[in-house]
Motif scaffolding. Structure first.
Motif, PDB file in Angstrom:
ATOM      1  N   ALA A 168      -1.500   9.791  11.884  1.00 46.41           N
ATOM      2  CA  ALA A 168      -2.785   9.570  12.548  1.00 46.41           C
ATOM      3  C   ALA A 168      -3.865   9.226  11.528  1.00 46.41           C
ATOM      4  CB  ALA A 168      -3.173  10.796  13.364  1.00 46.41           C
ATOM      5  N   GLU A 169      -3.833   9.917  10.410  1.00 52.96           N
ATOM      6  CA  GLU A 169      -4.788   9.655   9.333  1.00 52.96           C
ATOM      7  C   GLU A 169      -4.020   9.486   8.030  1.00 52.96           C
ATOM      8  OE1 GLU A 169      -8.184  12.257   9.175  1.00 52.96           O
ATOM      9  OE2 GLU A 169      -8.092  12.577  11.327  1.00 52.96           O
ATOM     10  N   PRO A 170      -3.627   8.248   7.711  1.00 55.62           N
ATOM     11  CA  PRO A 170      -2.828   8.032   6.497  1.00 55.62           C
ATOM     12  C   PRO A 170      -3.605   8.422   5.246  1.00 55.62           C
ATOM     13  CG  PRO A 170      -3.483   5.942   7.487  1.00 55.62           C
ATOM     14  CD  PRO A 170      -3.920   7.014   8.414  1.00 55.62           C
TER      15      PRO A 170
ATOM     16  N   TYR B  42      -2.202  11.429  -7.752  1.00 55.07           N
ATOM     17  CA  TYR B  42      -2.005  12.877  -7.724  1.00 55.07           C
ATOM     18  C   TYR B  42      -2.944  13.522  -6.701  1.00 55.07           C
ATOM     19  CZ  TYR B  42      -1.486  17.715  -9.177  1.00 55.07           C
ATOM     20  OH  TYR B  42      -1.253  19.069  -9.188  1.00 55.07           O
ATOM     21  N   ALA B  43      -4.181  13.068  -6.651  1.00 50.72           N
ATOM     22  CA  ALA B  43      -5.143  13.607  -5.681  1.00 50.72           C
ATOM     23  C   ALA B  43      -4.668  13.345  -4.252  1.00 50.72           C
ATOM     24  CB  ALA B  43      -6.523  12.997  -5.905  1.00 50.72           C
ATOM     25  N   ALA B  44      -4.136  12.155  -3.994  1.00 54.96           N
ATOM     26  CA  ALA B  44      -3.608  11.842  -2.659  1.00 54.96           C
ATOM     27  C   ALA B  44      -2.408  12.735  -2.334  1.00 54.96           C
ATOM     28  CB  ALA B  44      -3.215  10.366  -2.578  1.00 54.96           C
ATOM     29  N   LEU B  45      -1.532  12.935  -3.314  1.00 57.39           N
ATOM     30  CA  LEU B  45      -0.370  13.806  -3.124  1.00 57.39           C
ATOM     31  C   LEU B  45      -0.806  15.223  -2.767  1.00 57.39           C
ATOM     32  CD1 LEU B  45       2.659  14.564  -3.343  1.00 57.39           C
ATOM     33  CD2 LEU B  45       2.267  14.878  -5.796  1.00 57.39           C
ATOM     34  N   MET B  46      -1.772  15.758  -3.489  1.00 53.59           N
ATOM     35  CA  MET B  46      -2.194  17.128  -3.235  1.00 53.59           C
ATOM     36  C   MET B  46      -2.966  17.259  -1.919  1.00 53.59           C
ATOM     37  SD  MET B  46      -0.518  18.583  -5.486  1.00 53.59           S
ATOM     38  CE  MET B  46      -0.999  20.272  -5.162  1.00 53.59           C
ATOM     39  N   THR B  47      -3.673  16.207  -1.511  1.00 58.68           N
ATOM     40  CA  THR B  47      -4.318  16.212  -0.194  1.00 58.68           C
ATOM     41  C   THR B  47      -3.249  16.279   0.888  1.00 58.68           C
ATOM     42  OG1 THR B  47      -6.244  14.989  -0.993  1.00 58.68           O
ATOM     43  CG2 THR B  47      -5.795  14.886   1.378  1.00 58.68           C
ATOM     44  N   ALA B  48      -2.191  15.485   0.735  1.00 60.58           N
ATOM     45  CA  ALA B  48      -1.088  15.508   1.703  1.00 60.58           C
ATOM     46  C   ALA B  48      -0.373  16.864   1.667  1.00 60.58           C
ATOM     47  CB  ALA B  48      -0.108  14.377   1.416  1.00 60.58           C
ATOM     48  N   ALA B  49      -0.258  17.463   0.494  1.00 64.49           N
ATOM     49  CA  ALA B  49       0.375  18.786   0.381  1.00 64.49           C
ATOM     50  C   ALA B  49      -0.451  19.833   1.127  1.00 64.49           C
ATOM     51  CB  ALA B  49       0.540  19.182  -1.087  1.00 64.49           C
TER      52      ALA B  49
ATOM     53  N   SER C 179       2.069  -3.081   6.025  1.00 63.28           N
ATOM     54  CA  SER C 179       1.053  -3.096   7.077  1.00 63.28           C
ATOM     55  C   SER C 179       0.899  -1.692   7.643  1.00 63.28           C
ATOM     56  CB  SER C 179       1.433  -4.080   8.181  1.00 63.28           C
ATOM     57  OG  SER C 179       2.654  -3.720   8.764  1.00 63.28           O
ATOM     58  N   GLU C 180      -0.235  -1.476   8.273  1.00 65.77           N
ATOM     59  CA  GLU C 180      -0.550  -0.155   8.813  1.00 65.77           C
ATOM     60  C   GLU C 180      -0.237  -0.075  10.304  1.00 65.77           C
ATOM     61  OE1 GLU C 180      -4.505   1.198   7.894  1.00 65.77           O
ATOM     62  OE2 GLU C 180      -4.499   0.087   6.014  1.00 65.77           O
ATOM     63  N   GLY C 181      -0.089   1.151  10.777  1.00 65.37           N
ATOM     64  CA  GLY C 181      -0.013   1.392  12.209  1.00 65.37           C
ATOM     65  C   GLY C 181       1.364   1.386  12.831  1.00 65.37           C
ATOM     66  N   ARG C 182       2.361   1.046  12.075  1.00 60.34           N
ATOM     67  CA  ARG C 182       3.724   1.003  12.619  1.00 60.34           C
ATOM     68  C   ARG C 182       4.580   2.088  11.987  1.00 60.34           C
ATOM     69  NH1 ARG C 182       5.605  -5.026  13.574  1.00 60.34           N
ATOM     70  NH2 ARG C 182       3.768  -5.702  14.717  1.00 60.34           N
ATOM     71  N   PRO C 183       5.623   2.512  12.692  1.00 59.26           N
ATOM     72  CA  PRO C 183       6.547   3.463  12.050  1.00 59.26           C
ATOM     73  C   PRO C 183       7.061   2.886  10.731  1.00 59.26           C
ATOM     74  CG  PRO C 183       7.032   3.252  14.379  1.00 59.26           C
ATOM     75  CD  PRO C 183       6.020   2.185  14.052  1.00 59.26           C
ATOM     76  N   ILE C 184       7.324   3.775   9.794  1.00 64.60           N
ATOM     77  CA  ILE C 184       7.747   3.367   8.457  1.00 64.60           C
ATOM     78  C   ILE C 184       9.268   3.471   8.365  1.00 64.60           C
ATOM     79  CG2 ILE C 184       7.547   3.887   6.002  1.00 64.60           C
ATOM     80  CD1 ILE C 184       4.861   5.363   6.783  1.00 64.60           C
TER      81      ILE C 184
ATOM     82  N   MET D 199       0.850  -1.165   0.000  1.00 61.84           N
ATOM     83  CA  MET D 199       0.000   0.000   0.000  1.00 61.84           C
ATOM     84  C   MET D 199       0.903   1.237   0.000  1.00 61.84           C
ATOM     85  SD  MET D 199      -2.798   1.247   2.846  1.00 61.84           S
ATOM     86  CE  MET D 199      -1.731   1.294   4.263  1.00 61.84           C
ATOM     87  N   ARG D 200       0.529   2.203  -0.817  1.00 62.09           N
ATOM     88  CA  ARG D 200       1.275   3.458  -0.885  1.00 62.09           C
ATOM     89  C   ARG D 200       0.611   4.466   0.046  1.00 62.09           C
ATOM     90  NH1 ARG D 200       3.897   5.800  -6.219  1.00 62.09           N
ATOM     91  NH2 ARG D 200       5.164   4.042  -5.643  1.00 62.09           N
ATOM     92  N   VAL D 201       1.436   5.161   0.858  1.00 62.42           N
ATOM     93  CA  VAL D 201       0.924   6.212   1.737  1.00 62.42           C
ATOM     94  C   VAL D 201       1.684   7.502   1.481  1.00 62.42           C
ATOM     95  CG1 VAL D 201       0.070   4.695   3.569  1.00 62.42           C
ATOM     96  CG2 VAL D 201       2.404   5.536   3.674  1.00 62.42           C
ATOM     97  N   TYR D 202       0.967   8.596   1.665  1.00 59.28           N
ATOM     98  CA  TYR D 202       1.510   9.934   1.492  1.00 59.28           C
ATOM     99  C   TYR D 202       1.463  10.603   2.866  1.00 59.28           C
ATOM    100  CZ  TYR D 202       1.003   9.084  -3.481  1.00 59.28           C
ATOM    101  OH  TYR D 202       1.118   8.563  -4.755  1.00 59.28           O
ATOM    102  N   VAL D 203       2.625  10.973   3.392  1.00 62.94           N
ATOM    103  CA  VAL D 203       2.724  11.508   4.744  1.00 62.94           C
ATOM    104  C   VAL D 203       3.104  12.989   4.675  1.00 62.94           C
ATOM    105  CG1 VAL D 203       3.805  11.248   7.001  1.00 62.94           C
ATOM    106  CG2 VAL D 203       3.498   9.236   5.534  1.00 62.94           C
ATOM    107  N   PRO D 204       2.195  13.876   5.133  1.00 63.47           N
ATOM    108  CA  PRO D 204       2.522  15.304   5.144  1.00 63.47           C
ATOM    109  C   PRO D 204       3.627  15.595   6.151  1.00 63.47           C
ATOM    110  CG  PRO D 204       0.218  14.909   5.804  1.00 63.47           C
ATOM    111  CD  PRO D 204       0.876  13.591   5.642  1.00 63.47           C
ATOM    112  N   ALA D 205       4.489  16.544   5.797  1.00 57.91           N
ATOM    113  CA  ALA D 205       5.611  16.872   6.673  1.00 57.91           C
ATOM    114  C   ALA D 205       6.047  18.311   6.436  1.00 57.91           C
ATOM    115  CB  ALA D 205       6.776  15.917   6.403  1.00 57.91           C
ATOM    116  N   SER D 206       7.086  18.676   7.141  1.00 56.93           N
ATOM    117  CA  SER D 206       7.811  19.924   6.934  1.00 56.93           C
ATOM    118  C   SER D 206       9.270  19.528   6.743  1.00 56.93           C
ATOM    119  CB  SER D 206       7.660  20.837   8.155  1.00 56.93           C
ATOM    120  OG  SER D 206       8.273  20.222   9.283  1.00 56.93           O
ATOM    121  N   LEU D 207      10.102  20.468   6.336  1.00 61.70           N
ATOM    122  CA  LEU D 207      11.526  20.147   6.216  1.00 61.70           C
ATOM    123  C   LEU D 207      12.110  19.752   7.565  1.00 61.70           C
ATOM    124  CD1 LEU D 207      12.705  22.892   3.701  1.00 61.70           C
ATOM    125  CD2 LEU D 207      12.474  20.436   3.279  1.00 61.70           C
TER     126      LEU D 207
END
Length: 110
Positions: free
Chosen positions: A25-27, A39-46, A68-73, A1-9
């Motif tokens: 919290a909400e992948p 692309y929609a997932a990327l822009m939601t994360a952006a 799998s979900e729920g663990r550190p990546i 499964m591909r996940v997009y995680v919002p972040a800062s530098l």
């Protein structure tokens, strides 16, 4: 499964030091493997990244393939990151793509 995680530098720098990305919290995952869904997932994360940085700075989205979900990546599961090349002003602007080997340089320019 591909996940997009919002972040800062700053968060990305912390995660690189820690060797892992915390499970969000909400992948954010695309509805399917279609390019438009990704692309929609990327822009939601952006958009969520913009909220994290308070509207000033560079948006960052970490992309990972997880089994799998729920663990550190672990960093080895990160496939790329997308980030603004300069402080963003328009939420519709596209993000630049960065390969995993470029991430230390990306955060070094924070």
């Amino acid at each position: 499964m591909r996940v997009y995680v919002p972040a800062s530098l700053e968060l990305l720098a912390e995660w690189l030091s820690a060797g892992e990305v915390p499970w969000p919290a909400e992948p954010i995952s695309p509805a399917d493997e279609d390019e438009e869904a990704e692309y929609a997932a990327l822009m939601t994360a952006a958009d969520e990244s913009a909220e994290l940085i308070g509207g000033a700075g560079r948006r960052v989205v970490v992309v990972a393939e997880v089994a799998s979900e729920g663990r550190p990546i672990p960093l080895r599961r990160v496939v790329a990151a997308h980030a603004d090349v300069e402080d963003f002003t328009d939420p519709d602007d596209d993000l630049a793509w960065f390969a995993t080997q470029e991430l230390p340089e990306l955060v070094g320019g924070a």
